[in-house]
Design a protein around this motif. Structure first.
Motif, PDB file in Angstrom:
ATOM      1  N   UNK A   1       0.824  -1.209   0.000  1.00 46.94           N
ATOM      2  CA  UNK A   1       0.000   0.000   0.000  1.00 46.94           C
ATOM      3  C   UNK A   1       0.858   1.259   0.000  1.00 46.94           C
ATOM      4  N   UNK A   2       1.241   1.720  -1.171  1.00 44.76           N
ATOM      5  CA  UNK A   2       2.066   2.933  -1.232  1.00 44.76           C
ATOM      6  C   UNK A   2       1.220   4.170  -0.964  1.00 44.76           C
ATOM      7  N   UNK A   3       0.076   4.232  -1.619  1.00 39.80           N
ATOM      8  CA  UNK A   3      -0.765   5.425  -1.442  1.00 39.80           C
ATOM      9  C   UNK A   3      -1.909   5.147  -0.498  1.00 39.80           C
ATOM     10  N   UNK A   4      -2.451   3.970  -0.613  1.00 37.25           N
ATOM     11  CA  UNK A   4      -3.410   3.495   0.370  1.00 37.25           C
ATOM     12  C   UNK A   4      -4.757   4.160   0.309  1.00 37.25           C
ATOM     13  N   UNK A   5      -5.575   3.843   1.298  1.00 37.02           N
ATOM     14  CA  UNK A   5      -6.898   4.441   1.339  1.00 37.02           C
ATOM     15  C   UNK A   5      -7.220   5.019   2.710  1.00 37.02           C
ATOM     16  N   UNK A   6      -7.216   4.207   3.777  1.00 40.15           N
ATOM     17  CA  UNK A   6      -7.606   4.754   5.076  1.00 40.15           C
ATOM     18  C   UNK A   6      -6.389   4.932   5.976  1.00 40.15           C
ATOM     19  N   UNK A   7      -6.301   6.119   6.562  1.00 43.69           N
ATOM     20  CA  UNK A   7      -5.128   6.508   7.327  1.00 43.69           C
ATOM     21  C   UNK A   7      -5.315   6.136   8.800  1.00 43.69           C
ATOM     22  N   UNK A   8      -4.351   5.459   9.393  1.00 46.27           N
ATOM     23  CA  UNK A   8      -4.387   5.150  10.821  1.00 46.27           C
ATOM     24  C   UNK A   8      -4.236   6.416  11.661  1.00 46.27           C
ATOM     25  N   UNK A   9      -4.594   6.310  12.942  1.00 44.94           N
ATOM     26  CA  UNK A   9      -4.617   7.512  13.786  1.00 44.94           C
ATOM     27  C   UNK A   9      -3.242   8.129  13.998  1.00 44.94           C
ATOM     28  N   UNK A  10      -2.224   7.304  14.236  1.00 47.88           N
ATOM     29  CA  UNK A  10      -0.888   7.874  14.448  1.00 47.88           C
ATOM     30  C   UNK A  10      -0.353   8.475  13.153  1.00 47.88           C
ATOM     31  N   UNK A  11      -0.691   7.851  12.036  1.00 52.02           N
ATOM     32  CA  UNK A  11      -0.241   8.388  10.757  1.00 52.02           C
ATOM     33  C   UNK A  11      -0.889   9.750  10.484  1.00 52.02           C
ATOM     34  N   UNK A  12      -2.122   9.906  10.977  1.00 55.05           N
ATOM     35  CA  UNK A  12      -2.807  11.191  10.763  1.00 55.05           C
ATOM     36  C   UNK A  12      -2.326  12.248  11.750  1.00 55.05           C
ATOM     37  N   UNK A  13      -2.274  11.847  13.032  1.00 51.70           N
ATOM     38  CA  UNK A  13      -1.985  12.784  14.117  1.00 51.70           C
ATOM     39  C   UNK A  13      -0.979  12.184  15.079  1.00 51.70           C
ATOM     40  N   UNK A  14       0.192  12.667  15.244  1.00 54.29           N
ATOM     41  CA  UNK A  14       0.723  13.905  14.673  1.00 54.29           C
ATOM     42  C   UNK A  14       1.453  13.734  13.321  1.00 54.29           C
ATOM     43  N   UNK A  15       1.603  12.507  12.821  1.00 52.78           N
ATOM     44  CA  UNK A  15       2.496  12.319  11.679  1.00 52.78           C
ATOM     45  C   UNK A  15       2.206  13.249  10.491  1.00 52.78           C
ATOM     46  N   UNK A  16       0.996  13.125   9.920  1.00 49.01           N
ATOM     47  CA  UNK A  16       0.701  13.879   8.701  1.00 49.01           C
ATOM     48  C   UNK A  16       0.633  15.379   8.959  1.00 49.01           C
ATOM     49  N   UNK A  17       0.149  15.742  10.146  1.00 53.63           N
ATOM     50  CA  UNK A  17       0.031  17.160  10.475  1.00 53.63           C
ATOM     51  C   UNK A  17       1.403  17.819  10.589  1.00 53.63           C
ATOM     52  N   UNK A  18       2.368  17.099  11.188  1.00 55.09           N
ATOM     53  CA  UNK A  18       3.713  17.667  11.319  1.00 55.09           C
ATOM     54  C   UNK A  18       4.389  17.769   9.940  1.00 55.09           C
ATOM     55  N   UNK A  19       4.152  16.792   9.072  1.00 52.53           N
ATOM     56  CA  UNK A  19       4.657  16.931   7.694  1.00 52.53           C
ATOM     57  C   UNK A  19       4.184  18.264   7.114  1.00 52.53           C
ATOM     58  N   UNK A  20       2.906  18.563   7.300  1.00 54.42           N
ATOM     59  CA  UNK A  20       2.337  19.788   6.739  1.00 54.42           C
ATOM     60  C   UNK A  20       2.864  21.037   7.415  1.00 54.42           C
ATOM     61  N   UNK A  21       2.959  20.984   8.744  1.00 52.87           N
ATOM     62  CA  UNK A  21       3.436  22.163   9.480  1.00 52.87           C
ATOM     63  C   UNK A  21       4.871  22.516   9.089  1.00 52.87           C
ATOM     64  N   UNK A  22       5.704  21.499   8.847  1.00 58.63           N
ATOM     65  CA  UNK A  22       7.108  21.751   8.527  1.00 58.63           C
ATOM     66  C   UNK A  22       7.275  22.067   7.039  1.00 58.63           C
ATOM     67  N   UNK A  23       6.564  21.326   6.201  1.00 63.60           N
ATOM     68  CA  UNK A  23       6.750  21.495   4.758  1.00 63.60           C
ATOM     69  C   UNK A  23       6.058  22.738   4.209  1.00 63.60           C
ATOM     70  N   UNK A  24       4.959  23.145   4.857  1.00 62.87           N
ATOM     71  CA  UNK A  24       4.189  24.256   4.300  1.00 62.87           C
ATOM     72  C   UNK A  24       3.568  23.833   2.984  1.00 62.87           C
ATOM     73  N   UNK A  25       3.041  24.793   2.206  1.00 58.85           N
ATOM     74  CA  UNK A  25       2.288  24.422   1.010  1.00 58.85           C
ATOM     75  C   UNK A  25       3.050  23.528   0.034  1.00 58.85           C
ATOM     76  N   UNK A  26       4.316  23.842  -0.223  1.00 58.67           N
ATOM     77  CA  UNK A  26       5.016  23.108  -1.274  1.00 58.67           C
ATOM     78  C   UNK A  26       6.438  22.694  -0.895  1.00 58.67           C
TER      79      UNK A  26
END
Ligand code: C2O
Length: 480
Positions: free
Chosen positions: A195-220
């Motif tokens: 599952x490279x892209x996958x469909x349903x995101x687990x809780x740890x992957x969503x919070x804080x994992x994905x949120x921190x990616x966004x906070x650090x990376x910004x839009x692009x």
């Protein structure tokens, strides 16, 4: 066996604790030196170049341009929205750490027992929500160009700003690691195949994992896309913390890793040449055993049940298995819901379940789940959103944490919206356990079983000129 000693268990340390004694503490100093070696090697066909390592996670390079040894899935291989998310990234960190340790020891003549530090963005210690100082300084300790510095991060973060404190709260994780149903909220992600892209995101992957990616990376920025994230040296300290949080969760009462052989015997291969690494998921559950041999500072090593045959195949342990009942859909939005730069509310009609979960109308459900299904997007920058239940329209929602279902960022949404020969491109699904919110509303007589109001609030500035679209395919309400 005289003279043979047990391999030492290396300790991965908190980068902020190290930085407080010295921003260039030796662990960080040697990381910068070794990362510089990887970065200066621009030969993507050399497994010891930063690009070759980062491309394992994701790359835009055409597979025809990949080194032949890497094979058809050797790059673009990170596992997301899956119960393989945590073990895959654990092996990836080990692969990376082993290469760096070897460079530090053999090439740079530094210490031989170097271990990757972790970035613990601790919501109770606000200073740790900023990047450790070595990642912000244009020059390194020796006064040369600092390999840990990159301008391809969110501007405010590079100015010493902090990630959003609410994005790194770690309370309220599900007890269940995985589920067969893609709509049940889980800690580690749903049971999937590769599952490279996958469909349903687990809780740890969503919070804080994905949120921190966004906070650090910004839009692009680098951290905002699978294809570039691992080129940012902070990626690895972020993932070491996610890996640490897996152990923290495991230490919690009643928290078990999967014992299914489809999980335990799943192999993953990394790299090529002398550094090639192949491991089974079952070899990741005890980090203090070979080949991993590490633990995290401040985290007791979770006790691992002694599993038969090493991998739980011949007669696994008696485990308290959490029942896995497929939840039943009781309500859905009429159609897709666009995600814009402003607050959006949707009212979902709920009908009592008729199936095996059938309840008398006045009976409260045992579990209520909210799903944002098939979130898809194209040509939009990274964004994050907070999701509220029965939010009053005239109130500052920051003051209503008891109505907050959770948060998500769009990390992975652009990827999951593209189809290829393996994956359909249906976007990502986020599922939230809103049982306690519903119970709270019931307690004050404010719960209407026939309807649920869902409000999605942007947490980031949405660029004015962004041409793209972002939408939730369907909002669903499930009883479990
Ligand atoms: Cu594979 Cu944090 O991403």
């Amino acid at each position: 066996m005289g003279g043979v000693t047990e391999p030492a268990i290396r300790v991965r340390q908190n980068a902020w604790t190290l930085s407080q004694s010295d921003p260039w503490h030796p662990t960080i100093y040697w990381y910068e030196r070794a990362f510089d070696v990887l970065k200066k090697n621009e030969d993507v066909n050399d497994p010891r170049s930063l690009l070759a390592i980062a491309n394992i996670h994701g790359t835009e390079l055409d597979p025809n341009q990949w080194p032949p040894q890497i094979g058809v899935r050797g790059w673009n291989a990170c596992q997301h929205a899956s119960w393989y998310f945590l073990p895959w990234h654990r092996i990836y960190l080990h692969y990376y750490e082993t290469i760096l340790r070897d460079i530090i020891d053999k090439k740079l003549h530094g210490p031989s027992d170097w271990a990757l530090p972790f970035w613990f963005y601790d919501p109770t210690t606000p200073a740790t929500l900023a990047l450790p100082p070595a990642f912000l300084a244009p020059l390194n300790r020796d006064g040369d160009e600092n390999a840990l510095y990159t301008s391809r991060r969110e501007t405010s973060i590079m100015a010493g700003g902090r990630v959003n404190k609410d994005d790194v709260e770690t309370s309220g994780w599900p007890n269940r690691f995985s589920s067969q149903s893609p709509f049940t909220p889980t800690f580690g992600g749903p049971q999937t195949g590769w599952s490279h892209r996958g469909s349903t995101v687990g809780s740890l992957e969503r919070e804080p994992h994905g949120l921190v990616h966004g906070d650090v990376g910004g839009p692009f920025g680098l951290m905002s896309l699978f294809e570039t994230a691992a080129q940012d040296p902070i990626f690895w300290l972020h993932h070491a913390n996610i890996d640490r949080l897996w152990d923290v969760w495991r230490n919690g009462q009643g928290h078990q890793n999967p014992i299914d052989s489809a999980w335990l015997t799943r192999p993953f291969n990394f790299g090529f040449g002398a550094d090639q690494l192949s491991m089974l998921v079952g070899q990741t559950v005890d980090t203090t055993a070979a080949p991993l041999d590490y633990r995290y500072e401040g985290v007791p090593v979770p006790t691992v049940p002694s599993v038969g045959g090493g991998l739980g195949l011949d007669g696994g342990p008696e485990e308290a298995v959490v029942e896995d009942i497929a939840p039943e859909l009781v309500g859905a939005s009429d159609g897709p819901v666009p995600l814009t730069g402003s607050r959006t509310s949707v009212r979902v009609d709920v009908t009592p379940p008729g199936g095996p979960l059938g309840l008398a109308p006045e009976e409260p459900p045992a579990h209520v789940f909210l799903t944002l299904q098939n979130v898809r997007g194209k040509d939009v920058g990274m964004r994050s959103y907070a999701v509220y239940i029965e939010a009053p329209s005239d109130v500052e929602l920051d003051s209503m944490p008891h109505l907050l279902a959770g948060r998500f960022s769009t990390f992975g949404v652009m990827e999951a919206s593209q189809s290829d020969e393996w994956e359909p491109g249906n976007g990502l699904t986020f599922s939230f356990d809103i049982t306690s919110i519903v119970q709270g509303l019931q307690a004050v007589d404010a719960w209407d079983p026939a309807t649920l109001n869902v409000t999605v609030v942007p947490q980031t500035e949405v660029g004015q000129g962004e041409p793209g679209v972002l939408e939730i395919g369907q909002i669903g309400v499930y009883y479990g």
